[in-house]
Design a protein around this motif. Structure first.
Motif, PDB file in Angstrom:
ATOM      1  N   SER A  24       5.992  38.168  24.680  1.00 54.62           N
ATOM      2  CA  SER A  24       6.913  38.439  23.474  1.00 54.62           C
ATOM      3  C   SER A  24       6.598  38.997  21.638  1.00 54.62           C
ATOM      4  N   ALA A  26       5.157  38.324  17.522  1.00 55.71           N
ATOM      5  CA  ALA A  26       4.577  40.218  16.931  1.00 55.71           C
ATOM      6  C   ALA A  26       4.768  39.411  15.697  1.00 55.71           C
ATOM      7  N   SER A 112      10.378  47.845  13.249  1.00 58.18           N
ATOM      8  CA  SER A 112      10.846  48.009  13.953  1.00 58.18           C
ATOM      9  C   SER A 112      10.464  49.014  15.478  1.00 58.18           C
ATOM     10  N   LYS A 114       7.837  49.862  15.903  1.00 60.62           N
ATOM     11  CA  LYS A 114       6.473  48.977  17.060  1.00 60.62           C
ATOM     12  C   LYS A 114       7.425  48.696  17.638  1.00 60.62           C
ATOM     13  N   ALA A 115       7.995  46.988  17.945  1.00 55.42           N
ATOM     14  CA  ALA A 115       8.303  45.836  17.824  1.00 55.42           C
ATOM     15  C   ALA A 115       9.043  47.272  19.154  1.00 55.42           C
ATOM     16  N   GLN A 116       9.629  48.508  19.614  1.00 56.52           N
ATOM     17  CA  GLN A 116      11.094  48.514  20.162  1.00 56.52           C
ATOM     18  C   GLN A 116       9.688  49.708  21.448  1.00 56.52           C
ATOM     19  N   ASP A 118       6.218  49.019  21.990  1.00 60.30           N
ATOM     20  CA  ASP A 118       5.870  47.348  23.240  1.00 60.30           C
ATOM     21  C   ASP A 118       6.235  46.776  22.711  1.00 60.30           C
ATOM     22  N   TYR A 120       8.051  44.277  21.778  1.00 58.28           N
ATOM     23  CA  TYR A 120       8.089  42.488  21.402  1.00 58.28           C
ATOM     24  C   TYR A 120       9.601  42.259  21.271  1.00 58.28           C
ATOM     25  N   ASP A 121       9.954  40.873  21.282  1.00 60.92           N
ATOM     26  CA  ASP A 121      11.752  40.415  21.474  1.00 60.92           C
ATOM     27  C   ASP A 121      11.327  40.030  20.624  1.00 60.92           C
ATOM     28  N   TYR A 122      10.191  39.211  19.858  1.00 53.68           N
ATOM     29  CA  TYR A 122      10.259  38.947  17.748  1.00 53.68           C
ATOM     30  C   TYR A 122       9.260  39.525  17.428  1.00 53.68           C
ATOM     31  N   VAL A 123       9.419  39.452  16.121  1.00 51.06           N
ATOM     32  CA  VAL A 123       8.550  40.282  15.384  1.00 51.06           C
ATOM     33  C   VAL A 123       8.801  39.535  13.648  1.00 51.06           C
TER      34      VAL A 123
END
Length: 143
Positions: A24, A26, A112, A114-116, A118, A120-123
């Motif tokens: 998770s 990116a 942010s 995009k992270a939410q 998909d 992702y826990d960390y970008v």
């Protein structure tokens, strides 16, 4: 025996959590996003034009001062043009910084989202990651 078994279980749990976290993560190439942003390009062009206007103030000041022979008037002109230049330069810098901060915020907001979306826990910025993470740079839609 119980302690070694407990330690083994804890190690397995930690390893499972690390594997999950690795899936998770990116990365984004912020420099690429900024350089491809049409907003940033337009801001830079506009800033360049305004800097040319500041150069014109200097040219006009030099011409006016060169044509003056009275030392008191020369000092007045220098003070007048210095104040004008500094005021316009400060206003220009403040406007540029405010608009650049707004663009930066919109880029962060898109990352942010995009992270939410998909999950992702960390970008992380690609420049700080040596290995790993899914590169989502081309998936960030910034104007």
């Amino acid at each position: 025996m119980k302690k070694s078994f407990l330690i083994l279980i804890l190690c397995l749990i930690c390893t499972a959590n690390l594997v999950k976290a690795a899936d998770s993560i990116a990365v984004v190439d912020l420099q690429k996003i900024v350089s491809n942003s049409s907003q940033v390009k337009a801001l830079k062009q506009e800033h360049s034009k305004k800097m040319d206007e500041l150069d014109k103030i200097i040219v006009n000041a030099r011409g006016a001062i060169a044509n003056e022979t009275d030392s008191a008037k020369i000092l007045q002109l220098e003070e007048k043009y210095t104040k004008e230049f500094n005021a316009k330069k400060t206003a220009l810098e403040n406007d540029y910084n405010n608009r650049l901060n707004a663009i930066e915020k919109s880029i962060k907001d898109e990352i942010s989202k995009k992270a939410q979306k998909d999950k992702y826990d960390y970008v992380f910025a690609k420049s700080v990651v040596l290995y790993g993470g899914k590169d989502i740079t081309n998936e960030i839609n910034v104007k």
